[in-house]
Design an enzyme around this catalytic site. Structure first.
Site, PDB file in Angstrom:
ATOM      1  CG  HIS A  14      -1.972   1.043   1.169  1.00 49.11           C
ATOM      2  ND1 HIS A  14      -1.707   2.353   1.463  1.00 49.11           N
ATOM      3  CD2 HIS A  14      -3.277   0.991   0.793  1.00 49.11           C
ATOM      4  CE1 HIS A  14      -2.821   3.065   1.293  1.00 49.11           C
ATOM      5  NE2 HIS A  14      -3.782   2.254   0.884  1.00 49.11           N
ATOM      6  CD  GLU A  40      -5.333   1.799  -3.156  1.00 51.60           C
ATOM      7  OE1 GLU A  40      -6.506   1.864  -2.806  1.00 51.60           O
ATOM      8  OE2 GLU A  40      -4.393   1.739  -2.367  1.00 51.60           O
TER       9      GLU A  40
END
Ligand code: PGA
Length: 254
Positions: free
Chosen positions: A95, A167
């Protein structure tokens, strides 16, 4: 076989155990569309409790990070067998908040992906460009590289079930989502990158969009042909909002 859309909630560093239990309970007690797969990724401290609530439901459990060694003197870390023991199905790896605040390199991310697979966990590999990279026209290069480094060491049998979340860093937690079209274009490039290694992987791997997904923009993403669902942060902390995002994806595939 059409790819089943996946909506995964990344709860980040939110929710005590009782709060996590309440949120998970609200999800399992609601009517989830069969055409969509749903997963939640609570903080480590709530995994066991949320796992108990999810037992017998279709909602899958995921973790937000993992260490690459199976055990050892690594104070504070959590290993793949520990997550498998809690019946996690997914684990988020790489992430951007881990890459940014904890300096995770592509090499570390790659180790974590391999270690996850070794225990039967399915990694949700996050990739995405930072604002300055986007502004200088480097999106394609950055994202392709982040994907290529990881898949270079994986056999095709592990690339096919892999989940990738595109993302863009500038879209995470900012309220400024990419447009459906933009996200679809970059996700198409990621799929091409997989295809250069294995055509079947390009057809099978699910690639999600993440970054300020809300009930208001979920339909826009769900209608894009390359996008196979969403990794949802802020809006996953609220059951009605998360369920509305799930429902939007159920409708577009109905
Ligand atoms: P956000 O987070 O939905 O709050 O932008 C997405 C993520 O970090 O996965």
């Amino acid at each position: 076989m059409p790819r089943v859309p996946l909506i995964a909630g990344n709860w980040k560093m939110y929710k005590t155990v009782p709060e996590a239990r309440d949120l998970a309970t609200a999800l399992v007690n609601s009517d989830l569309p069969a055409a969509v797969e749903v997963a939640v990724c609570p903080p480590f401290t709530a995994l066991a409790e949320v796992g108990r609530v999810l037992t017998g439901s279709a909602v899958r459990l995921g973790a937000q990070d993992v260490f690459w060694e199976p055990q050892g003197a690594y104070t504070g870390e959590i290993s793949p067998p520990m997550l498998a023991d809690l019946r996690c199905h997914y684990v988020i790896v790489g992430h951007s908040e881990r890459r940014q605040h904890f300096e995770e390199s592509d090499e570390v991310v790659t180790r974590k992906v391999r270690a996850s697979f070794s225990q039967g966990l399915v990694p949700i590999l996050c990739v995405g460009e930072r604002l300055e990279e986007r502004d200088t026209g480097q999106t394609e290069r950055v994202v392709t590289r982040q994907v290529e480094i990881v898949i270079a060491v994986l056999p095709p049998e592990q690339i096919r079930p892999l989940v990738i979340a595109y993302e863009p860093v500038w879209a995470i937690g900012t309220g400024r989502a990419a447009t459906g079209q933009e996200a679809n274009r970059v996700i198409g490039l990621i799929r091409e990158t997989l295809g250069r290694k294995d055509a079947e992987a390009a057809a099978q791997a699910r690639i999600l969009y993440g970054g300020s997904v809300t009930p208001a923009n979920a339909a826009e993403f769900s209608q894009q042909p390359e996008i196979d669902g969403a990794l949802v942060g802020g809006a996953s902390l609220d059951a009605p909002k998360f369920l509305a995002i799930v429902a939007a994806h159920g409708k577009s595939r109905a």
